[in-house]
Design a protein around this motif. Structure first.
Motif, short mmCIF file in Angstrom:
data_model
loop_
_atom_site.label_atom_id
_atom_site.label_comp_id
_atom_site.label_asym_id
_atom_site.label_seq_id
_atom_site.Cartn_x
_atom_site.Cartn_y
_atom_site.Cartn_z
N LEU A 52 8.19 -7.38 -26.11
CA LEU A 52 6.93 -7.03 -26.77
C LEU A 52 5.79 -7.03 -25.75
N THR A 53 5.78 -8.03 -24.87
CA THR A 53 4.72 -8.10 -23.85
C THR A 53 4.71 -6.84 -22.99
N ILE A 54 5.90 -6.35 -22.65
CA ILE A 54 6.00 -5.13 -21.84
C ILE A 54 5.44 -3.93 -22.63
N ILE A 55 5.81 -3.84 -23.91
CA ILE A 55 5.34 -2.72 -24.74
C ILE A 55 3.82 -2.77 -24.91
N LEU A 56 3.28 -3.98 -25.06
CA LEU A 56 1.84 -4.13 -25.30
C LEU A 56 0.98 -3.82 -24.06
N GLU A 57 1.64 -3.65 -22.89
CA GLU A 57 0.88 -3.25 -21.69
C GLU A 57 0.11 -1.95 -21.94
N LYS A 58 0.66 -1.11 -22.84
CA LYS A 58 0.04 0.20 -23.12
C LYS A 58 -0.85 0.16 -24.37
N ALA A 59 -1.01 -1.01 -24.98
CA ALA A 59 -1.81 -1.10 -26.21
C ALA A 59 -3.30 -0.94 -25.92
#
Ligand code: BG6
Ligand code: MG
Length: 214
Positions: A52-59
Protein backbone atom coordinates in the motif's frame (compact mmCIF):
# COMPACT_ATOMS: atom_id res chain seq x y z
CA UNK A 1 24.13 -30.57 0.81
CA UNK A 2 20.59 -29.35 0.28
CA UNK A 3 18.22 -30.98 2.77
CA UNK A 4 15.17 -28.79 2.27
CA UNK A 5 13.53 -26.61 -0.35
CA UNK A 6 11.50 -23.59 0.73
CA UNK A 7 9.05 -22.36 -1.88
CA UNK A 8 7.61 -18.89 -2.17
CA UNK A 9 3.88 -19.26 -2.92
CA UNK A 10 2.61 -16.38 -5.09
CA UNK A 11 4.31 -16.62 -8.50
CA UNK A 12 6.14 -19.89 -7.76
CA UNK A 13 3.47 -22.44 -6.78
CA UNK A 14 0.47 -20.53 -8.08
CA UNK A 15 -0.03 -17.43 -10.17
CA UNK A 16 -1.97 -15.04 -7.96
CA UNK A 17 -0.32 -11.90 -9.38
CA UNK A 18 -3.32 -10.98 -11.53
CA UNK A 19 -5.69 -11.43 -8.55
CA UNK A 20 -3.50 -9.11 -6.43
CA UNK A 21 -3.28 -6.63 -9.29
CA UNK A 22 -7.04 -6.50 -9.93
CA UNK A 23 -7.81 -6.04 -6.22
CA UNK A 24 -5.25 -3.24 -5.77
CA UNK A 25 -6.48 -1.66 -9.03
CA UNK A 26 -10.03 -1.56 -7.66
CA UNK A 27 -8.77 0.28 -4.57
CA UNK A 28 -6.54 2.62 -6.59
CA UNK A 29 -9.30 3.51 -9.09
CA UNK A 30 -11.67 4.26 -6.24
CA UNK A 31 -9.09 6.66 -4.76
CA UNK A 32 -8.08 8.06 -8.22
CA UNK A 33 -4.50 6.87 -7.71
CA UNK A 34 -2.57 5.94 -10.89
CA UNK A 35 -1.67 2.25 -10.69
CA UNK A 36 -0.27 0.03 -13.41
CA UNK A 37 1.53 -3.28 -13.92
CA UNK A 38 5.04 -1.87 -13.52
CA UNK A 39 4.10 -0.68 -10.03
CA UNK A 40 2.51 -4.08 -9.38
CA UNK A 41 5.89 -5.76 -10.06
CA UNK A 42 7.34 -3.85 -7.10
CA UNK A 43 4.72 -5.45 -4.81
CA UNK A 44 6.02 -8.99 -5.28
CA UNK A 45 7.04 -10.54 -1.96
CA UNK A 46 6.39 -7.42 0.11
CA UNK A 47 3.66 -7.28 2.77
CA UNK A 48 0.17 -5.89 2.24
CA UNK A 49 0.85 -2.65 4.15
CA UNK A 50 4.22 -2.12 2.45
CA UNK A 51 2.50 -2.71 -0.90
CA UNK A 52 0.00 0.00 0.00
CA UNK A 53 2.83 2.39 0.87
CA UNK A 54 4.32 1.83 -2.60
CA UNK A 55 0.94 2.44 -4.29
CA UNK A 56 0.33 5.60 -2.24
CA UNK A 57 3.58 7.15 -3.59
CA UNK A 58 1.40 8.27 -6.53
CA UNK A 59 -1.54 9.49 -4.41
CA UNK A 60 -2.60 13.13 -4.60
CA UNK A 61 -3.51 13.30 -0.92
CA UNK A 62 -2.09 11.93 2.32
CA UNK A 63 -3.85 9.25 4.36
CA UNK A 64 -4.00 8.70 8.13
CA UNK A 65 -2.92 5.33 9.54
CA UNK A 66 -6.56 4.47 10.14
CA UNK A 67 -7.45 5.28 6.52
CA UNK A 68 -4.52 3.18 5.30
CA UNK A 69 -5.73 0.18 7.30
CA UNK A 70 -9.20 0.61 5.74
CA UNK A 71 -7.73 0.76 2.22
CA UNK A 72 -5.69 -2.40 2.84
CA UNK A 73 -8.78 -4.15 4.23
CA UNK A 74 -10.79 -3.10 1.19
CA UNK A 75 -8.13 -4.56 -1.11
CA UNK A 76 -7.90 -7.76 0.90
CA UNK A 77 -11.66 -8.32 0.82
CA UNK A 78 -11.70 -7.93 -2.97
CA UNK A 79 -8.63 -10.19 -3.24
CA UNK A 80 -10.04 -12.97 -1.03
CA UNK A 81 -13.36 -12.81 -2.90
CA UNK A 82 -11.55 -13.31 -6.19
CA UNK A 83 -9.59 -16.25 -4.74
CA UNK A 84 -12.82 -18.25 -4.51
CA UNK A 85 -12.32 -19.10 -8.20
CA UNK A 86 -8.82 -20.47 -7.51
CA UNK A 87 -8.36 -24.24 -7.83
CA UNK A 88 -5.80 -26.94 -8.76
CA UNK A 89 -5.78 -25.76 -12.38
CA UNK A 90 -3.94 -22.61 -11.22
CA UNK A 91 -0.91 -24.58 -9.95
CA UNK A 92 2.02 -23.49 -12.10
CA UNK A 93 3.65 -25.92 -14.61
CA UNK A 94 6.20 -28.35 -13.16
CA UNK A 95 5.28 -27.76 -9.50
CA UNK A 96 3.54 -31.10 -8.88
CA UNK A 97 6.37 -33.07 -10.54
CA UNK A 98 9.00 -31.21 -8.48
CA UNK A 99 7.15 -31.80 -5.19
CA UNK A 100 6.73 -35.48 -5.94
CA UNK A 101 10.42 -35.95 -6.89
CA UNK A 102 11.66 -34.10 -3.80
CA UNK A 103 9.48 -36.29 -1.61
CA UNK A 104 10.94 -39.44 -3.20
CA UNK A 105 14.45 -38.06 -2.61
CA UNK A 106 13.69 -37.47 1.08
CA UNK A 107 14.08 -33.70 0.75
CA UNK A 108 11.83 -31.67 3.05
CA UNK A 109 9.60 -29.00 1.55
CA UNK A 110 8.13 -25.82 3.04
CA UNK A 111 6.27 -22.68 2.07
CA UNK A 112 7.86 -19.31 2.89
CA UNK A 113 5.28 -16.68 1.91
CA UNK A 114 4.67 -13.10 3.04
CA UNK A 115 0.95 -13.61 2.47
CA UNK A 116 -1.53 -13.86 5.31
CA UNK A 117 -3.78 -15.70 2.85
CA UNK A 118 -1.22 -18.45 2.16
CA UNK A 119 -3.06 -21.22 4.03
CA UNK A 120 -6.35 -20.36 2.33
CA UNK A 121 -4.65 -20.39 -1.09
CA UNK A 122 -3.01 -23.77 -0.37
CA UNK A 123 -6.39 -25.19 0.59
CA UNK A 124 -7.98 -23.80 -2.57
CA UNK A 125 -5.36 -25.47 -4.79
CA UNK A 126 -5.46 -28.68 -2.70
CA UNK A 127 -1.79 -28.51 -1.65
CA UNK A 128 -2.28 -27.74 2.03
CA UNK A 129 -1.00 -31.17 3.09
CA UNK A 130 1.82 -31.30 0.53
CA UNK A 131 4.34 -29.38 2.71
CA UNK A 132 6.26 -30.35 5.84
CA UNK A 133 5.98 -26.77 7.14
CA UNK A 134 4.23 -23.52 6.27
CA UNK A 135 5.64 -20.12 7.23
CA UNK A 136 3.39 -17.22 6.23
CA UNK A 137 2.61 -13.56 6.84
CA UNK A 138 1.23 -14.38 10.31
CA UNK A 139 4.65 -15.64 11.47
CA UNK A 140 6.65 -12.48 10.82
CA UNK A 141 6.82 -8.73 11.39
CA UNK A 142 9.38 -7.91 8.69
CA UNK A 143 8.59 -9.23 5.21
CA UNK A 144 11.04 -9.90 2.35
CA UNK A 145 13.73 -8.65 1.71
CA UNK A 146 14.18 -9.36 5.46
CA UNK A 147 15.28 -12.99 5.93
CA UNK A 148 12.72 -13.70 8.70
CA UNK A 149 10.16 -15.76 6.76
CA UNK A 150 12.78 -18.23 5.50
CA UNK A 151 14.45 -18.50 8.91
CA UNK A 152 11.06 -19.33 10.43
CA UNK A 153 10.44 -21.95 7.71
CA UNK A 154 13.85 -23.60 8.35
CA UNK A 155 13.19 -23.65 12.11
CA UNK A 156 9.77 -25.23 11.57
CA UNK A 157 11.42 -27.87 9.35
CA UNK A 158 14.27 -28.46 11.81
CA UNK A 159 16.85 -27.98 9.03
CA UNK A 160 19.99 -25.80 9.26
CA UNK A 161 19.69 -22.52 7.30
CA UNK A 162 22.72 -23.29 5.10
CA UNK A 163 21.13 -26.59 3.96
CA UNK A 164 18.03 -24.86 2.54
CA UNK A 165 17.35 -23.83 -1.04
CA UNK A 166 14.78 -21.06 -1.58
CA UNK A 167 12.71 -20.86 -4.78
CA UNK A 168 11.59 -17.31 -5.55
CA UNK A 169 10.03 -15.21 -8.31
CA UNK A 170 10.70 -11.89 -6.54
CA UNK A 171 14.00 -10.02 -6.33
CA UNK A 172 13.09 -9.13 -2.71
CA UNK A 173 12.76 -12.85 -2.01
CA UNK A 174 16.21 -13.65 -3.44
CA UNK A 175 17.74 -10.94 -1.23
CA UNK A 176 15.87 -12.43 1.76
CA UNK A 177 17.16 -15.94 0.99
CA UNK A 178 20.78 -14.77 0.75
CA UNK A 179 20.41 -12.78 4.00
CA UNK A 180 19.15 -16.00 5.59
CA UNK A 181 22.35 -17.76 4.48
CA UNK A 182 20.47 -20.05 2.07
CA UNK A 183 20.84 -21.00 -1.59
CA UNK A 184 18.61 -18.93 -3.89
CA UNK A 185 16.93 -20.37 -6.99
CA UNK A 186 15.32 -17.70 -9.19
CA UNK A 187 12.38 -18.16 -11.53
CA UNK A 188 10.36 -15.55 -13.46
CA UNK A 189 10.97 -11.92 -12.53
CA UNK A 190 13.65 -12.86 -9.94
CA UNK A 191 16.00 -14.00 -12.72
CA UNK A 192 17.07 -10.36 -13.05
CA UNK A 193 18.57 -10.55 -9.54
CA UNK A 194 22.37 -10.49 -9.39
CA UNK A 195 22.33 -12.36 -6.08
CA UNK A 196 20.62 -15.57 -7.23
CA UNK A 197 22.77 -18.73 -7.12
CA UNK A 198 20.67 -20.39 -9.84
CA UNK A 199 18.38 -18.98 -12.53
CA UNK A 200 15.93 -21.18 -14.41
CA UNK A 201 13.25 -21.00 -17.09
CA UNK A 202 11.74 -24.20 -15.76
CA UNK A 203 11.25 -24.96 -12.05
CA UNK A 204 12.04 -28.65 -12.75
CA UNK A 205 15.72 -27.65 -13.14
CA UNK A 206 15.91 -27.47 -9.35
CA UNK A 207 15.88 -31.27 -9.10
CA UNK A 208 19.34 -31.39 -10.71
CA UNK A 209 20.57 -28.64 -8.40
CA UNK A 210 19.45 -30.64 -5.35
CA UNK A 211 20.90 -33.91 -6.75
CA UNK A 212 24.26 -32.28 -7.52
CA UNK A 213 24.53 -30.94 -3.97
CA UNK A 214 24.42 -34.47 -2.50
C1 BG6 B 1 3.16 -11.99 -1.29
C2 BG6 B 1 2.85 -11.27 -2.59
O1 BG6 B 1 3.20 -13.36 -1.49
O2 BG6 B 1 2.15 -11.69 -0.33
C3 BG6 B 1 2.70 -9.79 -2.33
O3 BG6 B 1 3.91 -11.49 -3.51
C4 BG6 B 1 1.64 -9.54 -1.26
O4 BG6 B 1 2.37 -9.12 -3.52
C5 BG6 B 1 2.02 -10.31 0.00
O5 BG6 B 1 1.55 -8.16 -0.97
C6 BG6 B 1 1.00 -10.16 1.10
O6 BG6 B 1 -0.19 -10.83 0.73
P1 BG6 B 1 -1.53 -10.82 1.55
O7 BG6 B 1 -2.31 -11.97 0.95
O8 BG6 B 1 -1.20 -11.04 2.98
O9 BG6 B 1 -2.16 -9.50 1.33
MG1 MG C 1 6.30 -14.49 -5.23
Amino acid sequence: MIKAVIFDLDGVIVSTDEFHYQAWKLMADQECIPFYKTINHRLRGVSRMESLTIILEKAHQSYSEEEKVKLAEFKNQAYVKSLSSLDETHILPGVLQVLSKLKKMGVKVAIGSSSKNAQFILKQIKLFDAFDAIADGHDIIHSKPAPDIFLVAATKLGVEDHACLVVEDAVAGIIAAKRAGMFAFAVGDARKSVEADYKADDIKELIEVVKNSR
